[in-house]
Design a protein around this motif. Structure first.
Motif, PDB file in Angstrom:
ATOM      1  N   GLN A 198      13.278   1.053  -8.183  1.00 62.05           N
ATOM      2  CA  GLN A 198      11.978   0.635  -7.679  1.00 62.05           C
ATOM      3  C   GLN A 198      10.870   1.484  -8.311  1.00 62.05           C
ATOM      4  OE1 GLN A 198      11.354  -1.949  -5.876  1.00 62.05           O
ATOM      5  NE2 GLN A 198       9.174  -1.565  -5.518  1.00 62.05           N
ATOM      6  N   ALA A 199      11.095   2.787  -8.383  1.00 61.31           N
ATOM      7  CA  ALA A 199      10.094   3.691  -8.965  1.00 61.31           C
ATOM      8  C   ALA A 199       9.799   3.302 -10.412  1.00 61.31           C
ATOM      9  CB  ALA A 199      10.584   5.126  -8.894  1.00 61.31           C
TER      10      ALA A 199
ATOM     11  N   LEU B 245      10.208   0.335 -11.816  1.00 63.41           N
ATOM     12  CA  LEU B 245       9.519  -0.957 -11.874  1.00 63.41           C
ATOM     13  C   LEU B 245       8.037  -0.819 -11.538  1.00 63.41           C
ATOM     14  CD1 LEU B 245      11.920  -3.601 -10.289  1.00 63.41           C
ATOM     15  CD2 LEU B 245      11.135  -3.461 -12.638  1.00 63.41           C
ATOM     16  N   GLU B 246       7.728  -0.031 -10.485  1.00 59.67           N
ATOM     17  CA  GLU B 246       6.320   0.160 -10.105  1.00 59.67           C
ATOM     18  C   GLU B 246       5.555   0.836 -11.232  1.00 59.67           C
ATOM     19  OE1 GLU B 246       5.895   2.185  -6.363  1.00 59.67           O
ATOM     20  OE2 GLU B 246       6.973   0.638  -5.253  1.00 59.67           O
TER      21      GLU B 246
ATOM     22  N   ILE C 209       2.392  -0.753 -13.541  1.00 56.47           N
ATOM     23  CA  ILE C 209       1.085  -0.127 -13.741  1.00 56.47           C
ATOM     24  C   ILE C 209       0.791   0.033 -15.232  1.00 56.47           C
ATOM     25  CG2 ILE C 209      -0.262   1.981 -13.387  1.00 56.47           C
ATOM     26  CD1 ILE C 209       1.388   2.294 -10.725  1.00 56.47           C
TER      27      ILE C 209
ATOM     28  N   ASN D 193      -2.007   8.625  -9.574  1.00 55.97           N
ATOM     29  CA  ASN D 193      -3.023   8.318  -8.565  1.00 55.97           C
ATOM     30  C   ASN D 193      -2.730   7.012  -7.850  1.00 55.97           C
ATOM     31  OD1 ASN D 193      -4.664  10.523  -8.561  1.00 55.97           O
ATOM     32  ND2 ASN D 193      -5.946   9.780 -10.235  1.00 55.97           N
ATOM     33  N   ILE D 194      -2.244   6.040  -8.597  1.00 53.66           N
ATOM     34  CA  ILE D 194      -1.970   4.743  -7.977  1.00 53.66           C
ATOM     35  C   ILE D 194      -0.701   4.813  -7.123  1.00 53.66           C
ATOM     36  CG2 ILE D 194      -1.346   2.331  -8.409  1.00 53.66           C
ATOM     37  CD1 ILE D 194      -3.121   2.497 -10.934  1.00 53.66           C
ATOM     38  N   ARG D 195       0.340   5.468  -7.652  1.00 48.52           N
ATOM     39  CA  ARG D 195       1.607   5.492  -6.914  1.00 48.52           C
ATOM     40  C   ARG D 195       1.654   6.560  -5.839  1.00 48.52           C
ATOM     41  NH1 ARG D 195       6.677   6.020  -9.392  1.00 48.52           N
ATOM     42  NH2 ARG D 195       7.322   5.353  -7.326  1.00 48.52           N
ATOM     43  N   GLY D 196       0.798   7.569  -5.960  1.00 46.10           N
ATOM     44  CA  GLY D 196       0.779   8.627  -4.956  1.00 46.10           C
ATOM     45  C   GLY D 196       1.937   9.603  -5.076  1.00 46.10           C
ATOM     46  N   VAL D 197       2.676   9.526  -6.160  1.00 48.68           N
ATOM     47  CA  VAL D 197       3.779  10.471  -6.391  1.00 48.68           C
ATOM     48  C   VAL D 197       3.801  10.886  -7.860  1.00 48.68           C
ATOM     49  CG1 VAL D 197       5.357   9.727  -4.572  1.00 48.68           C
ATOM     50  CG2 VAL D 197       5.331   8.507  -6.734  1.00 48.68           C
ATOM     51  N   LYS D 198       4.500  11.967  -8.115  1.00 47.42           N
ATOM     52  CA  LYS D 198       4.669  12.430  -9.499  1.00 47.42           C
ATOM     53  C   LYS D 198       5.550  11.443 -10.252  1.00 47.42           C
ATOM     54  CE  LYS D 198       2.913  16.812  -9.505  1.00 47.42           C
ATOM     55  NZ  LYS D 198       1.550  16.255  -9.484  1.00 47.42           N
TER      56      LYS D 198
END
Lengths: 169, 244
Positions: free
Chosen positions: A87-88, A90-91, A95, A109-114
């Protein structure tokens, strides 16, 4: 021999999408005529009596089996490289595909994670590549998608990416 | 006694927030920041109790939510000391939070769509000429452009050879393979194959581990001495070894 059967023969041999101009160059024919032959082949193979299809992927053409035949094929053949993206991944790819060229910070910034590890994996699998550096402090690396990305998802080009309602809808 | 409670795993703080909003069945524009903050903190606590490895980003979001919430409680004239803001997400208001959530949701939906494409593509097979690898020929230029073999690519190719070795029935054999001998052997073989040879073809299927390792070191040494080149005709393609 007419060019259509020759185009068909080349497609039969190809293990990766063949660009029409490459076929034209090989045959000493006009790209326009090759495209016409490809379109005709595409239509002919689309008929229900055929189990294979002419696919247009990453601006090239290639034979592939029809999805409906998959269960039967899988009875006899095994795809050794079969895997699915996380999933990570693909997201992150989504982007990059829409916002390219894009920096790591923008994605985070969009995903909110490193996303360091994900970018690493995607680059290793050649789904993304660096496209130079942004003219900004720190000169961050810019990322974009590759031909392999198109191939993996069976896309003709980036315009074929899913069109979804805009962000605010 | 420890017991397991099932809790979905969240890709990140935005994913968790979404889950909470969806569960509460409220419109994203109408979320109550106080309520969502409370639920968010509650879930974090649950995740901690379950000993889930919590990424720091979840904490940063918690702090950000609390900041937005406290800002709402204060009259506008009172400024908040923002000096530690570098640590927080650059989200100052509920409107901004909603905007960021919407943006994240957009890409999550795209990702879902890509997943469908991926699964569809899995049901399509393309030709691969098993064993007989056919690569595209470009008559104008021998494709040396892709000499960019990475260490991991080389390691992967070697692992493939080793894996094939492990499938063979094994017997004990004397270690009588030297790197120098293997270098001679490889050069002799490549002398006959002007077009180069697949990396794996340099290893005989019945080779012993000692021979495989000697051959591998021999290849590295020959590359170093610039007697041979190793290249790849396409991404993920087989490595080709060729005499210089």
């Amino acid at each position: 021999m007419e060019i259509k059967p020759l185009v068909e023969a080349l497609l039969f041999m190809a293990e990766e999408p063949l660009p029409p101009d490459k076929i034209a160059e090989t045959l000493g024919a006009k790209t326009k005529d090759v495209r016409k032959a490809l379109r005709e082949l595409q239509q002919e193979y689309a008929a229900p009596e055929h189990g294979i299809q002419v696919m247009e992927i990453a601006k090239g053409f290639q034979f592939g089996t029809k999805p409906a035949a998959a269960p039967i094929i899988e009875k006899l053949f095994k795809d050794e490289k079969s895997f699915s993206l996380s999933q990570a991944a693909l997201e992150t790819l989504a982007i990059i595909a829409y916002r390219q060229p894009v920096t790591k910070i923008d994605i985070e910034n969009i995903r909110g994670v490193k996303v360091d590890a994900v970018l690493n994996t995607l680059e290793k699998r050649r789904f993304i590549r660096t496209m130079g550096r942004k003219d900004a402090p720190g000169r961050p690396i810019l990322y974009g998608t590759t031909k392999e990305f198109l191939r993996y998802f069976g896309l003709k080009d980036l315009n074929e990416l899913p069109r979804l309602p805009s962000v605010n809808e | 006694m420890e017991y397991q409670v099932s809790l979905p795993t969240f890709e990140g703080p935005f994913a968790l927030l979404f889950h909470l909003i969806e569960k509460a069945e409220v419109d994203i524009y109408e979320i109550s920041i106080a309520e969502i903050t409370a639920q968010y903190l509650e879930t974090l606590q649950m995740m901690q109790e379950l000993n889930l490895d919590l990424a720091s980003e979840f904490m940063v979001m918690a702090a950000t939510l609390l900041k937005i919430k406290s800002k709402k409680l204060l009259p506008e004239s009172v400024g908040i000391d923002d000096e530690d803001d570098d640590e927080l997400l650059a989200i100052e208001s509920q409107e901004e939070l909603v905007q960021r959530l919407l943006e994240y949701r957009y890409f999550r939906n795209v990702a879902e769509e890509l997943r469908r494409y991926e699964q569809e593509q899995k049901r399509v097979f393309v030709r691969s000429l098993a064993g007989k690898k056919v690569v595209l020929i470009n008559p104008n230029q021998p494709d040396f452009s892709h000499t960019g073999i990475t260490l991991s690519g080389l390691a992967a190719a070697f692992e493939k050879v080793l894996a094939a070795y492990q499938r063979q029935p094994q017997e004990v054999a004397p270690d009588d393979f030297s790197v120098v001998e293997q270098m001679d052997y490889i050069l002799r073989v490549l002398w006959q194959k002007k077009g180069g040879l697949e990396f794996t073809a340099l290893f005989s299927p019945s080779a012993h581990l000692g021979e495989i390792i000697a051959s591998f070191v021999a290849i590295l040494e020959l590359v170093r001495l610039r007697k041979i080149v190793v290249w790849q005709s396409q991404p993920f393609g087989d490595l080709i070894v060729m005499k210089r």
